[in-house]
Design an enzyme around this catalytic site. Structure first.
Site, PDB file in Angstrom:
ATOM      1  N   GLU A  19       0.842  -1.198   0.000  1.00 45.60           N
ATOM      2  CA  GLU A  19       0.000   0.000   0.000  1.00 45.60           C
ATOM      3  C   GLU A  19       0.875   1.244   0.000  1.00 45.60           C
ATOM      4  OE1 GLU A  19      -3.486   0.153   2.616  1.00 45.60           O
ATOM      5  OE2 GLU A  19      -2.687   2.066   3.378  1.00 45.60           O
ATOM      6  N   THR A  53      -3.780   4.732  -2.093  1.00 46.73           N
ATOM      7  CA  THR A  53      -4.805   5.309  -1.225  1.00 46.73           C
ATOM      8  C   THR A  53      -5.480   6.504  -1.896  1.00 46.73           C
ATOM      9  OG1 THR A  53      -3.340   6.838  -0.069  1.00 46.73           O
ATOM     10  CG2 THR A  53      -3.501   4.595   0.796  1.00 46.73           C
ATOM     11  N   GLY A 109     -14.593   6.363   4.168  1.00 48.53           N
ATOM     12  CA  GLY A 109     -13.938   7.641   4.372  1.00 48.53           C
ATOM     13  C   GLY A 109     -14.439   8.284   5.649  1.00 48.53           C
ATOM     14  N   TYR A 153     -12.061  -4.972  10.334  1.00 48.76           N
ATOM     15  CA  TYR A 153     -11.468  -4.394  11.536  1.00 48.76           C
ATOM     16  C   TYR A 153     -11.344  -5.445  12.638  1.00 48.76           C
ATOM     17  CZ  TYR A 153     -12.330  -0.022   9.161  1.00 48.76           C
ATOM     18  OH  TYR A 153     -12.326   0.995   8.235  1.00 48.76           O
ATOM     19  N   LYS A 173     -21.404  -5.353   4.090  1.00 52.87           N
ATOM     20  CA  LYS A 173     -20.572  -4.998   2.938  1.00 52.87           C
ATOM     21  C   LYS A 173     -20.322  -6.208   2.048  1.00 52.87           C
ATOM     22  CE  LYS A 173     -17.332  -3.045   5.548  1.00 52.87           C
ATOM     23  NZ  LYS A 173     -16.130  -2.287   5.975  1.00 52.87           N
ATOM     24  N   GLN A 184      -7.676  -3.714   8.728  1.00 55.96           N
ATOM     25  CA  GLN A 184      -6.934  -2.674   9.426  1.00 55.96           C
ATOM     26  C   GLN A 184      -5.735  -3.315  10.130  1.00 55.96           C
ATOM     27  OE1 GLN A 184      -5.693   0.226   9.927  1.00 55.96           O
ATOM     28  NE2 GLN A 184      -7.632   1.288  10.343  1.00 55.96           N
TER      29      GLN A 184
END
Length: 608
Positions: A19, A53, A109, A153, A173, A184
């Site tokens: 990332e 990102t 976001g 998460y 989702k 995460q």
């Protein structure tokens, strides 16, 4: 373009992704591309994809698309992050249509705040309230063209009520059409394994790719766990404590810890690979891959090839029993084995020849050539706490005196004001040494609202618990500097005061949000304000202030004022006040060059 899930299925061994975020400067952008090339070419095993990102509200959209395009032209598969809240639907459509990228990581976001953000022209900014809205939209509009990922998460998202509520939203989702999950960061591997099992029991069948963020420095690590509310095993904090001022040791520990985590995760068979959150840094990730021997020839055989955890409680035996075919690999090794492994790793990574801009990320003003310049924790611009928390801690200011009071309460460590919009951590021990001066500057009769500073230091030991950094046996030096917001009249007064004999002792940079500049410093000047001498090394300059770096920070600083203003209703006194400051005030950085005179900067500013 190939879907990420297909790439994962086609691999015989564990996969990995990287990332990156768009750098703030052109030099950083160019150097990041070189960095990505090195990390995606032999002898390292290439990643199956690289993710880019996307700033909240599309704040980095143009640069994100530019970076994604450059990586695609290298022949590397790209995963484009896409946030959807506080952003017009048309911007989402434009991003989906760009570059021919087919792998998306759909993210919410910032929490939706359409009542504050929207204008009559932006009435559709509340199209997406959550990430599942974006997933459904993409599926409805584009069918199976995109391979869509979502965030998971292991430690519940701060906005979730509890772990069950968080899992419910992840299932939502996935049911909306997600193909894979990237998590995460986390540091508690047994807890992660339990979380994966809970996901499977809840009917979530999508591949789960764990996010691995190596610890780069003690301060950035503390910021990250504070922002994410990530739980950290006690033993990690205990082992970091004696080395927290030794940046080199912390970085090495972070690579070692991440290596162990990846080994356990791969041995568990619960995940197909890992996602490295690089923070645009190279050395830690390269060290981890080399420790794992993840290269183009040795992948599968290396999973158990080097000494691993000193902590045989790290993985639960049911979930993560290590089994290398015929014989079990012990979870504990001797201290001597670990020490030798760390020594070998350090010697190996010392001869790579890569630039050392990122070795000691001490503060905001690192080298502008670095791809990681100006990014302390990977969270980007903007506020670092939730709107509800911000309103509670910062109140509803209506006057300049209210703003001075807020900054002063933070400096005095008032329990009700543990943060400001410009700092999400308590005041550092180093700042405590100049506390009286900072409080005097922020007082209502002065109104120099400080957002960054450091004291002068003359040859403190690098092991010093307050000022020290880097490896032991060195000496640290600092010039005092301070950053603050003031009206234009104060900028002009400071310029006059600097004229004459004192001009050589000080360097001043000043700018407003419109791009007007002032000061007494040549555009080509470079000011090293933090440096150190370590045994057997050249002088290391970890904090450098120059016009380019100051102006890049200026852009972020005024964005923070804008984000703060949007917490309040349009036309409210608080919003008008903060917007006025953002539009009319100037950001100033003042450096005092005589680091042996510890009070010189503060005398100059406080002597009316």
């Amino acid at each position: 373009m190939t879907h990420l899930t297909a790439l994962i299925e086609s691999q015989k061994g564990p996969v990995h992704t990287y990332e990156f975020f768009p750098p703030r400067t052109e030099q950083g952008f160019t150097n990041l591309l070189d960095r990505i090339r090195r990390l995606t070419l032999p002898p390292l095993r290439p990643p199956v994809a690289v993710s880019v990102t996307w700033g909240a509200g599309g704040s980095t959209s143009d640069r994100s698309l530019e970076l994604a395009d450059a990586i695609t032209k290298m022949g590397v598969e790209v995963i484009l992050h896409l946030t959807c809240t506080n952003m017009p639907k048309e911007k989402v459509d434009t991003a989906l249509a760009e570059l021919g990228i087919t792998n998306i990581l759909a993210l919410r976001g910032d929490a939706p705040r359409s009542d504050e953000y929207a204008t009559d022209a932006d009435a559709n900014m509340d199209e997406f309230q959550h990430a599942d809205d974006l997933v459904r939209y993409i599926r409805k509009q584009y069918g199976d063209y995109f391979c869509i990922g979502v965030a998971g998460y292991p430690t519940p998202h701060p906005d979730s009520l509890d772990a069950d509520d968080d899992l419910k939203w992840l299932k939502e989702k996935c049911d909306a059409g997600a193909d894979y999950i990237i998590t995460q960061l986390f540091y508690d591997v047994p807890a992660f394994a339990d979380w994966v099992q809970r996901c499977r029991q809840a009917g979530i069948a999508q591949p789960i790719i764990p996010g691995i963020m190596p610890i780069q420095s003690y301060s950035s690590f503390r910021r990250l766990i504070n922002l994410t509310k990530c739980t950290v095993p006690d033993y990690i904090m205990q082992e970091l404590e004696p080395i927290k001022t030794n940046d080199a040791a912390v970085k090495q520990y972070g690579a070692s810890l991440a290596t162990e985590m990846v080994k356990k995760l791969m041995a568990s068979k619960l995940v197909p690979g890992v996602h490295f959150c690089t923070l645009n840094l190279e050395k830690s990730v390269r060290t981890i891959l080399e420790n794992l021997q993840w290269n183009s020839k040795k992948v599968h055989d290396s999973i158990h090839s080097s000494p691993v955890s000193r902590h045989n409680q790290l993985i639960s035996e049911e979930a993560l029993e290590m089994d290398d075919g015929e014989e079990k690999v012990p979870l504990a090794v001797s201290a001597a084995d670990v020490a030798q492994w760390v020594k070998n790793t350090r010697e190996h990574t010392a001869v790579g020849g890569e630039p050392s801009w990122d070795e000691f990320p001490n503060g905001r003003f690192t080298d502008v050539r670095s791809p990681a310049y100006g990014e302390i924790d990977g969270w980007g611009n903007g506020l670092k706490i939730t709107p509800a928390q911000a309103l509670k801690e910062w109140g509803t200011p209506a006057t300049f005196e209210d703003l001075s009071d807020m900054f002063t309460r933070y400096l005095r460590s008032d329990p009700g004001t543990p943060t400001t919009p410009f700092c999400d951590m308590p005041l550092s021990p180093e700042s405590q040494t100049i506390l009286d001066s900072l409080i005097a500057l922020n007082a209502p009769d002065k109104r120099y609202w400080t957002v960054g500073s450091q004291p002068a230091v003359d040859a403190a030991r690098s092991e010093d618990p307050v000022h020290g950094w880097g490896p032991p046996g060195g000496y640290v030096f600092q010039k005092a500097y301070v950053e603050f917001f003031v009206p234009k009249s104060e900028v002009e007064r400071l310029e006059k005061k600097l004229a004459g004999e004192k001009s050589t002792l000080f360097s001043m940079y000043a700018a407003n949000r419109q791009g007007d500049t002032a000061g007494n410093t040549d555009k080509e000047s470079v000011n090293a304000v933090t440096w150190a001498a370590f045994p057997g090394q050249e002088i290391v300059q970890s904090t450098i202030i120059e016009e380019l770096s100051f102006l890049a920070w200026k852009e972020e600083a005024f964005e923070i004022w804008d984000e703060w203003a949007r917490l309040y209703p349009r036309n409210s006194p608080a919003r008008k006040l903060i917007e006025n400051v953002s539009d009319e005030w100037w950001l100033v950085c003042l450096i005092h060059h005589n680091y042996k005179d510890t009070e010189g900067l503060w005398r100059f500013l406080l002597d009316n």
